[in-house]
Design an enzyme around this catalytic site. Structure first.
Site, mmCIF file in Angstrom:
data_model
loop_
_atom_site.group_PDB
_atom_site.id
_atom_site.type_symbol
_atom_site.label_atom_id
_atom_site.label_comp_id
_atom_site.label_asym_id
_atom_site.label_seq_id
_atom_site.Cartn_x
_atom_site.Cartn_y
_atom_site.Cartn_z
ATOM 1 N N LYS A 115 0.995 -1.164 0.016
ATOM 2 C CA LYS A 115 -0.256 0.055 -0.029
ATOM 3 C C LYS A 115 0.932 1.180 -0.169
ATOM 4 O O LYS A 115 0.516 2.199 -0.649
ATOM 5 C CB LYS A 115 -0.888 -0.171 1.113
ATOM 6 C CG LYS A 115 -2.080 -1.101 1.016
ATOM 7 C CD LYS A 115 -3.183 -0.810 1.849
ATOM 8 C CE LYS A 115 -4.471 -1.686 1.657
ATOM 9 N NZ LYS A 115 -5.444 -1.726 2.672
ATOM 10 N N LYS A 197 -6.645 -11.430 -7.748
ATOM 11 C CA LYS A 197 -8.170 -11.592 -7.061
ATOM 12 C C LYS A 197 -8.770 -10.549 -7.371
ATOM 13 O O LYS A 197 -8.378 -9.528 -7.949
ATOM 14 C CB LYS A 197 -7.676 -11.519 -5.627
ATOM 15 C CG LYS A 197 -8.738 -11.738 -4.639
ATOM 16 C CD LYS A 197 -8.181 -11.380 -3.160
ATOM 17 C CE LYS A 197 -9.478 -10.980 -2.159
ATOM 18 N NZ LYS A 197 -9.123 -10.620 -0.946
ATOM 19 N N LYS A 200 -12.429 -4.712 -5.792
ATOM 20 C CA LYS A 200 -13.408 -3.521 -5.764
ATOM 21 C C LYS A 200 -12.578 -2.427 -6.307
ATOM 22 O O LYS A 200 -13.160 -1.247 -6.895
ATOM 23 C CB LYS A 200 -14.148 -3.196 -4.694
ATOM 24 C CG LYS A 200 -13.459 -2.901 -3.503
ATOM 25 C CD LYS A 200 -14.511 -3.014 -2.304
ATOM 26 C CE LYS A 200 -13.911 -2.658 -0.860
ATOM 27 N NZ LYS A 200 -14.974 -2.684 0.250
#
Ligand code: TRP
Length: 334
Positions: A115, A197, A200
């Site tokens: 991140k 994966k 969203k």
């Protein structure tokens, strides 16, 4: 234990909307757990603050996700579904646990590394201590089991380490949680890159089926799904695209891989993708209808939120008070 049942705790971040991956990989399984376990599910809005949010939009998505939990079949009278930020104990316990977490441990977190690479302009301390808040979420409710995807395994490990460290000093304060790996349920991959994966936050809109997508969008996205060069509908490691679609189809229809292979024997990918699209749209239609109903019934949803906030608050404050006492904070005068 609550009412003689073991405790399950999980949650999802409160931003954006939910995907078919969230549904088949998590929510659909959560629904089956409520008879056997005492289930507590948070809408994790504090965790979402590690990335800058537009307030009005954020508030809307948090409510939408709450409604999607319910629309997916989680009965808010049987499961405690609540907003993380409505129970101040998360932040309070997080501070205390932070004092029992080493920087060396946090430095090893792969999600933090990923991140911070992605948001190089905003590597804030919240992002760094994200796992401590997650530990607080779980330990506050004395959870026995935590359903999570593989990407959260490291966070559960550090939660266990923190709990054990704390217990070694102060006695059995926290239940040491374990990962819950459901018997069924699938890891749903991106439709555009089946090695990744379904997420969203994927930039490619065709990669992800959103639970609130229209039927046309669903059919179109499956039609465009990445497959491989041969044309056999067969489950195999070297055919990740088709295998992912088979996993999805199997999840929503209940058919086994052998049955699916037989059903599409001699037919091409086109037929198969159309069938997957139809099956997914059919499976999501009642969820979508229920969602619309819930969003239109403000009084009902508000009453569920209020009731569950109080329930969560009750469980949380029991643990928090115990922890405060153990570490020697001065008791309040009542
Ligand atoms: N970090 C989790 C995720 O991104 C969400 C989360 C926050 C969570 N707190 C939790 C999951 C506690 C399980 C238990 O998926």
């Amino acid at each position: 234990m609550i009412n003689d049942k073991r405790i399950i705790y999980s949650g999802m971040q409160a931003t954006g909307t939910l995907t078919l991956g969230n549904y088949l990989g998590a929510l659909k399984n959560w629904v089956t757990l409520s008879s056997e376990y005492e289930c507590i599910y948070g809408v994790m809005d504090l965790h979402s603050l590690t990335v800058r949010q537009v307030p009005a939009k954020f508030r809307k998505s948090a409510r939408s996700i709450y409604a999607l939990y319910v629309a997916a079949g989680l009965d808010p009278e049987k499961n405690c579904i609540y907003y993380q930020s409505h129970v101040s104990g998360h932040a309070e316990l997080s501070w205390i646990l932070g004092c029992f977490t080493y920087m060396g441990e946090l430095n090893r977190m792969t999600q933090f590394k990923d991140k911070s690479a992605k948001h190089a302009d905003n590597i804030n301390a919240g992002l760094y201590t994200y796992p401590v808040l997650m530990a607080a979420d779980i330990l506050l409710y004395q959870a026995d089991l935590v359903p999570i995807g593989v990407d959260q395994k490291q966070h559960l490990e550090i939660t266990r380490d923190i709990a054990q460290r704390f217990n070694a000093i102060y006695g059995d304060v926290f239940t040491v949680p374990e990962a819950y790996v459901p018997k069924t349920g699938a890891k749903i991959m991106s439709l555009q890159d089946p090695m990744k994966k379904m997420s969203k936050s994927d930039e490619n809109v065709n990669a992800t089926i959103l639970l609130l997508d229209s039927k046309d969008d669903i059919l179109r996205k499956f039609k465009r799904a990445v497959t491989d060069s041969d044309s056999a509908v067969r489950y195999a490691e070297e055919k990740p695209g088709i295998s992912n679609l088979m996993g999805i189809y199997s999840c929503v229809t209940g058919k086994s891989f052998e049955e699916i292979e037989k059903e599409f024997d001699g037919r091409g990918y086109g037929d198969f993708k159309a069938a997957v699209g139809e099956a997914v749209a059919d499976a999501l239609a009642p969820l979508k209808a229920r969602y619309q109903e819930l969003m239109a019934d403000k009084a009902y949803l508000d009453s569920m939120i209020k009731m569950n906030d109080e329930k969560a608050q009750y469980y949380a404050s029991k643990t928090l008070r115990k922890v405060q006492k153990k570490v020697g904070l001065t008791e309040r005068i009542r």
